[in-house]
Design a protein around this motif. Structure first.
Motif, PDB file in Angstrom:
ATOM      1  N   GLN A 400       0.807  -1.219   0.000  1.00  0.00           N
ATOM      2  CA  GLN A 400       0.000   0.000   0.000  1.00  0.00           C
ATOM      3  C   GLN A 400       0.840   1.269   0.000  1.00  0.00           C
ATOM      4  OE1 GLN A 400      -2.847  -0.255   3.239  1.00  0.00           O
ATOM      5  NE2 GLN A 400      -3.411  -2.334   2.657  1.00  0.00           N
ATOM      6  N   ASN A 446      -5.506   2.841  -3.243  1.00  0.00           N
ATOM      7  CA  ASN A 446      -4.656   3.810  -3.930  1.00  0.00           C
ATOM      8  C   ASN A 446      -3.630   3.199  -4.866  1.00  0.00           C
ATOM      9  OD1 ASN A 446      -5.706   6.253  -2.671  1.00  0.00           O
ATOM     10  ND2 ASN A 446      -4.833   5.452  -0.784  1.00  0.00           N
ATOM     11  N   ASP A 448      -1.859   1.890  -8.061  1.00  0.00           N
ATOM     12  CA  ASP A 448      -2.068   2.103  -9.488  1.00  0.00           C
ATOM     13  C   ASP A 448      -1.638   0.862 -10.263  1.00  0.00           C
ATOM     14  OD1 ASP A 448       0.698   2.167  -9.437  1.00  0.00           O
ATOM     15  OD2 ASP A 448       0.831   4.336  -9.695  1.00  0.00           O
ATOM     16  N   SER A 568      -9.485   7.052  -1.443  1.00  0.00           N
ATOM     17  CA  SER A 568      -8.551   7.531  -2.458  1.00  0.00           C
ATOM     18  C   SER A 568      -8.758   9.004  -2.794  1.00  0.00           C
ATOM     19  CB  SER A 568      -8.673   6.686  -3.735  1.00  0.00           C
ATOM     20  OG  SER A 568      -9.997   6.727  -4.246  1.00  0.00           O
ATOM     21  N   ASP A 569      -9.931   9.555  -2.484  1.00  0.00           N
ATOM     22  CA  ASP A 569     -10.188  10.979  -2.725  1.00  0.00           C
ATOM     23  C   ASP A 569     -10.989  11.518  -1.547  1.00  0.00           C
ATOM     24  OD1 ASP A 569     -10.686  13.508  -3.573  1.00  0.00           O
ATOM     25  OD2 ASP A 569     -11.738  12.973  -5.410  1.00  0.00           O
TER      26      ASP A 569
END
Length: 723
Positions: A400, A446, A448, A568-569
């Motif tokens: 993470q 989070n 990618d 994540s936001d």
């Protein structure tokens, strides 16, 4: 026998002493020098950019390091050297952690290579690479598989700066006994933070009636309630147009690494043009069940617009079937952890709403000093047994993007964290090579595509690891069950103060927005006492109910996403709350007063016109009230009117003035129970009469009488003799 033992001990001591004496000076980085150099540094000098994750007999070793001048003075040309200790075997987790944190002194006599570093101006960075071929002496001297100490030393201006990491050798090409691979389950949540609320869509939703989709008889309100709200033009919440196509790089990763277990938010899948294949479903919108359970009030969430039927396992499956267009599709559901711990209340709620398993952070895991074991607990709740899948703490933190410690400086980069991940997993297998275990690694929201690809490639290249699926993990022998599992359940949710404050404020704001919409439905829309066709409004009561239900569904959609576990936001929940408030504002302002012109009175009485506008497709019945700020000029107080759909209605208020002057009339709208809503209008009233009507008549009459009296006196008075 004793003599041979003594000789063996003396030989080992002599070997270590020779290693310490003969080791190149750059293989040690004096801790005092490092402390002195880093004490004044605000940025890290050495950062690992690339490194071979798993070393085999044919791979060689490749490493890239970024070097940054963090000083205020120019650094002269220097040299970066890379060394390992090919004979060293880590004996404990503490041993590994102390090496990563530069807290122990393990020699690194075997040089992999070195490279020249150019002069660096203050703030300047450069990246250098060291490539050791498979026949490198340091690599060929490794006789045992597993993690080895790796030391990079940058020498410049009579100063050494070190970076400690790990090189992990596989058993390929080594004469070592093969042990069973340790099972590992790599899990990644699939969701999106690119949701948006369109003011134009909300306005259109309020102003336009509901229409059927593509002639199939399904209305947009039906679509919203069944999960189609992400795909139609009237959607309250939609994906950003740049994200309605599934990310190609992420799609490639999922295709390349079939062992990666993807647990998807079904509302996200439903909003994609072509959803990917996933392993399981989480709760819709990643709804935070832990916070819901910690609040303990189903009614509070219902008042805010979140019904239990929106986030249970059945709703998740319905959304998924809509997404892939298969009404018979089946797939597993796993509840994802939110901002709080999986307390007994939270587990009970998850099980009661159809989830037989949950993903947990390390709440249930024993202390870090214990040997790692399969992280599953079967907990008995009032709603039935539920399986808690607990992530392995260190490996999940690394996946993470978190270092095992702030002092482990190599782990500040992803390449460094990957090197530690591979080394740590190898150590776990070596710790108990014949114990069957299945470790859960959670990538978090989070990660990618590049991170997923790097870690999955490393796992697939590690012969000591065997990647498994969720079904295998759930079927594994649990670490604890019964009373033992219940003892592991956290007693408190431990939701942070900021998160708890947001949840309370969000519930209050969302409840107010929903209350306004319901108030509009019950006390502002014109009551429809029949279910027959209304010729005046070209609508039926069913149309009216469908229209208002679409608005309520839109508010619920935003409310559900406001309580998401996806972190994540951080701005997304606030945006959803603001969107719900915006929607209720549009609804309440759809019945509004139009601006009125000033009124000038030229007599004791007059009238004041007031116009009410209705932007909705259905009639409204409201009361218009008026009051002035003057006791000399008054208006009639209230009048009830019906405003047709998409039309305006004018009503008048009687004005009466007792004398000349001016006043301000405050005009407001009230619902049928007398509660004001909307924007108040103010109209100026002026009275320019000097006198009132009755007074004028009296003065005129008096003037006539006085005039007649004057004429009579003129003709009847006696003349003076002198005239």
């Amino acid at each position: 026998m004793l003599r041979r033992s003594i000789i063996g001990i003396l030989s080992a001591v002599l070997f270590i002493a020779c290693g310490l004496v003969c080791m190149p000076s750059q293989a040690f980085a004096a801790q005092s020098q490092t402390a002195a150099s880093t004490g004044t540094q605000h940025r890290q000098v050495l950062s690992l950019s690339e490194a071979t994750a798993v070393v085999t007999d044919t791979s060689g070793y490749h490493l890239k390091v970024t070097i940054t001048n963090t000083d205020s003075q120019q650094w002269q040309a220097g040299r970066l050297s890379l060394n390992i200790n090919s004979d060293y075997t880590f004996t404990s987790r503490t041993d590994m952690q102390e090496w990563a944190q530069s807290q122990n002194m393990i020699p690194a006599p075997n040089e992999l290579g070195s490279v020249a570093v150019p002069a660096l101006a203050p703030g300047q960075s450069t990246t250098v690479a060291i490539n050791a071929k498979a026949d490198n002496a340091a690599l060929t001297s490794i006789m045992t598989w597993g993690p080895k100490p790796l030391l990079a030393v940058y020498a410049h201006d009579d100063e050494n700066v070190e970076l400690r990491s790990f090189l992990t050798r596989s058993s390929a090409g080594l004469a070592a006994a093969q042990t069973p691979a340790m099972q590992i389950t790599m899990v990644a949540p699939l969701s999106s933070s690119h949701w948006q609320v369109s003011n134009e869509a909300l306005t259109a939703m309020v102003n336009n009636p509901v229409v059927s989709n593509s002639g199939n008889g399904q209305t947009t309100a039906d679509a919203a309630s069944s999960g189609e709200y992400g795909k139609n033009d009237n959607a309250a919440v939609t994906l950003n147009s740049n994200h309605t196509r599934f990310d190609r790089s992420l799609s490639d990763v999922l295709s390349r690494h079939s062992a990666l277990q993807v647990i998807a938010d079904p509302t996200y899948l439903n909003a994609l043009n072509m959803p990917p294949k996933v392993s399981a479903l989480m709760q819709p919108a990643a709804f935070d069940i832990t916070a819901y359970a910690a609040d303990g009030s189903t009614q509070r969430y219902a008042n805010a617009g979140v019904q239990n039927s929106m986030w249970n396992a059945k709703a998740s499956l319905t959304q998924y079937r809509n997404a892939i267009g298969d009404n018979n599709a089946t797939i597993g559901t796993v509840a994802w952890q939110g901002k709080g711990h999986w307390t007994m209340d939270a587990l009970t709620e998850a099980r009661r709403h159809g989830y037989s398993a949950v993903i947990s952070t390390a709440d249930f895991e024993p202390s870090a000093s214990d040997t790692v074991r399969t992280g599953t607990n079967v907990v008995t709740t009032d709603a039935g047994d539920i399986t808690v899948l607990v992530e392995q703490r260190e490996l999940s933190n690394l996946a993470q993007g978190s270092a095992t410690s702030r002092k482990a400086r190599a782990e500040s980069s992803e390449a460094g964290r990957l090197a530690r991940f591979v080394a740590q997993s190898a150590f776990y297998q070596m710790e108990q090579p014949y114990t069957q275990r299945n470790l859960l690694v959670n990538f978090g929201f989070n990660a990618d595509a590049a991170t997923l690809n790097s870690f999955m490639s490393a796992v697939e290249s590690s012969p000591w690891l065997q990647a498994t699926d969720l079904q295998t993990l759930c079927a594994a022998t649990p670490l604890a069950s019964g009373d033992d599992a219940q003892a592991n359940v956290p007693r408190e949710s431990d939701i942070g103060k900021d998160d708890a404050a947001f949840i309370d404020s969000a519930i209050a704001a969302l409840s107010a927005s929903r209350s306004d919409i319901i108030r509009f439905r019950d006390n502002i829309m014109k009551p429809d006492t029949t279910a027959t066709h209304d010729r005046d409004n070209a609508s039926t009561s069913d149309d009216r109910g469908t229209w208002i239900n679409r608005i309520l569904n839109a508010q619920s959609t935003m409310a559900l996403r406001a309580f998401t576990a996806d972190d994540s936001d951080a701005a997304l929940p606030n945006a959803m709350v603001s969107g719900a408030q915006q929607l209720s504002g549009i609804v309440m302002n759809s019945i509004a007063l139009t601006p009125s012109e000033a009124v000038t009175m030229v007599s004791e009485t007059a009238t004041m016109p007031v116009t009410v506008r209705n932007s909705t497709p259905f009639p409204a019945q409201v009361t218009v009230s008026s009051i002035t700020d003057s006791s000399e000029i008054a208006t009639s107080r209230r009048t009830t009117i019906t405003v047709p759909a998409h039309a305006e209605t004018q009503t008048t208020f009687r004005l009466r003035a007792a004398t000349s002057g001016s006043a301000i009339a405050s005009i407001a709208l009230e619902d049928r129970v007398g509660v004001r809503f909307g924007q108040m209008q103010q109209t100026s009233i002026s009275c320019i009469l000097k006198i009132s009507d009755m007074t004028g008549f009296i003065i005129i009459a008096a003037a006539v009488v006085l005039g007649l009296l004057g004429l009579w006196r003129q003709f009847h008075r006696k003349k003076d003799p002198d005239e």
